[in-house]
Design a protein around this motif. Structure first.
Motif, mmCIF file in Angstrom:
data_model
loop_
_atom_site.group_PDB
_atom_site.id
_atom_site.type_symbol
_atom_site.label_atom_id
_atom_site.label_comp_id
_atom_site.label_asym_id
_atom_site.label_seq_id
_atom_site.Cartn_x
_atom_site.Cartn_y
_atom_site.Cartn_z
ATOM 1 N N ALA A 125 0.906 -1.201 -0.135
ATOM 2 C CA ALA A 125 0.213 0.047 -0.032
ATOM 3 C C ALA A 125 1.032 1.194 -0.093
ATOM 4 C CB ALA A 125 -0.959 -0.031 1.227
ATOM 5 N N ALA A 126 2.034 1.127 0.996
ATOM 6 C CA ALA A 126 2.952 2.498 0.714
ATOM 7 C C ALA A 126 3.665 2.720 -0.544
ATOM 8 C CB ALA A 126 3.730 2.266 2.196
ATOM 9 N N ALA A 127 4.078 1.491 -0.955
ATOM 10 C CA ALA A 127 4.638 1.764 -2.325
ATOM 11 C C ALA A 127 3.902 1.715 -3.490
ATOM 12 C CB ALA A 127 5.638 0.564 -2.336
ATOM 13 N N GLY A 128 2.501 1.704 -3.429
ATOM 14 C CA GLY A 128 1.795 1.875 -4.442
ATOM 15 C C GLY A 128 1.781 0.600 -5.366
ATOM 16 N N LYS A 129 2.088 -0.524 -5.019
ATOM 17 C CA LYS A 129 2.183 -1.788 -5.734
ATOM 18 C C LYS A 129 1.008 -2.486 -5.530
ATOM 19 C CE LYS A 129 6.132 -0.903 -7.624
ATOM 20 N NZ LYS A 129 6.013 -0.537 -9.334
ATOM 21 N N ILE A 130 0.371 -3.534 -6.489
ATOM 22 C CA ILE A 130 -0.784 -4.182 -6.257
ATOM 23 C C ILE A 130 -0.600 -5.335 -5.295
ATOM 24 C CG2 ILE A 130 -2.164 -5.626 -7.462
ATOM 25 C CD1 ILE A 130 -1.752 -3.905 -9.983
ATOM 26 N N ASN A 131 0.618 -5.937 -5.432
ATOM 27 C CA ASN A 131 0.845 -7.018 -4.631
ATOM 28 C C ASN A 131 2.427 -7.477 -4.442
ATOM 29 O OD1 ASN A 131 1.774 -8.337 -6.812
ATOM 30 N ND2 ASN A 131 -0.231 -9.121 -7.336
ATOM 31 N N MET A 132 2.802 -8.302 -3.472
ATOM 32 C CA MET A 132 4.202 -8.639 -3.165
ATOM 33 C C MET A 132 4.932 -8.844 -4.513
ATOM 34 S SD MET A 132 5.190 -7.669 -0.439
ATOM 35 C CE MET A 132 7.008 -8.492 -0.372
ATOM 36 N N GLU A 133 4.165 -9.807 -5.477
ATOM 37 C CA GLU A 133 4.770 -10.132 -6.711
ATOM 38 C C GLU A 133 5.361 -8.994 -7.625
ATOM 39 O OE1 GLU A 133 3.702 -12.657 -10.689
ATOM 40 O OE2 GLU A 133 2.618 -13.169 -8.911
ATOM 41 N N ALA A 134 4.391 -8.248 -7.629
ATOM 42 C CA ALA A 134 4.806 -6.857 -8.278
ATOM 43 C C ALA A 134 5.915 -6.140 -7.710
ATOM 44 C CB ALA A 134 3.577 -5.959 -8.465
#
Length: 106
Positions: free
Chosen positions: A40-49
């Motif tokens: 959420a803080a990084a603006g990524k969809i999931n850990m894979e991304a």
């Protein structure tokens, strides 16, 4: 090529940004952030991304460094050819040049 260097630099900077976000969350929360908090803080969809962006960034940094090792060797050779080998050790010059190259890649 200059375009490729720019692209590799951007990927490296993104990986560093993501790692700093993690460290910032760790300090703010006084614990390890969950994967969801980090995403959420990084603006990524999931850990894979997120993991893929970090991996690509590390690969880009390594490519930048390895692609420029000949330049460092060339500079060391100039110092040695110009008679400065009595003042400087070629191995030490290479080591310092590589460390500078790594810092520059970051």
């Amino acid at each position: 090529t200059p375009t490729e260097e720019l692209e590799l630099g951007e990927k490296t900077q993104e990986a560093i940004r993501l790692q700093k976000i993690y460290e910032g969350l760790e300090n703010k929360l006084a614990r390890e952030p969950t994967n969801e908090e980090w995403c959420a803080a990084a603006g990524k969809i999931n850990m894979e991304a997120l993991s893929q962006a970090i991996e690509e960034g590390l690969e880009a940094k390594n490519k930048l460094v390895t692609s420029n090792l000949r330049m460092v060797q060339g500079v060391v050779n100039v110092y040695i050819r110009n008679g400065l080998q009595g003042h400087y050790n070629a191995g030490d010059l290479m080591q310092e040049g590589i460390m500078a190259l790594i810092r520059a890649a970051e």
